[in-house]
Write a protein that holds these residues in place. Sequence first.
Motif: not given
Length: 166
Positions: A109-128
């Motif tokens: 949901r945070a990625q969809h809302a485009e609010v992730l910080k650069a340091t959070q993209h790796n977590i988001a990718n793994r979470a996906q």
Amino acid sequence: MPQATHQGALRFGDFEIEVAVLDNGQRVITQGGLMAGLGRIRPVKGKCRQYYRNSANLPAFLTAQNLKPFVNEDLSIIANQIEFRTKQGAKIFGYAPNFLKKICDVFARAQHAEVLKATQHNIANRAQIIAEQLERSCTMRLIDEATSYREIRETQALQNSYRREE
């Protein structure tokens, strides 16, 4: 204190998350396994209170300001740590299996809302990657397979059915 009777790891592509089945039948995702699986590798020591903030037991990476709108009370409730002993006797912490799916949802949901910080993209990718696999099979079933507990559970069910027939 519960003790692990079965231990294993869930594989998600090129990373894994350690899991266990406890002697009370509860399935858990280890705290260290969760952190490593999401790319948040830190040494796990003692009760790990330094990784948590406020009264909620949320891991620090979930307490970031930009994620607050996506972290609901339900997530805070299931974030309670489960203290247990490994098969080798070490005292560690874990989480309920549904906690992993909820974390994946927060990052989606945070990625969809485009609010992730650069340091959070790796977590988001793994979470996906994790979320895609969890859509195909429930977390408890995956834990049972990873720990070889499924075979034990099926054997016990078969033995119980034989006993009822006698």
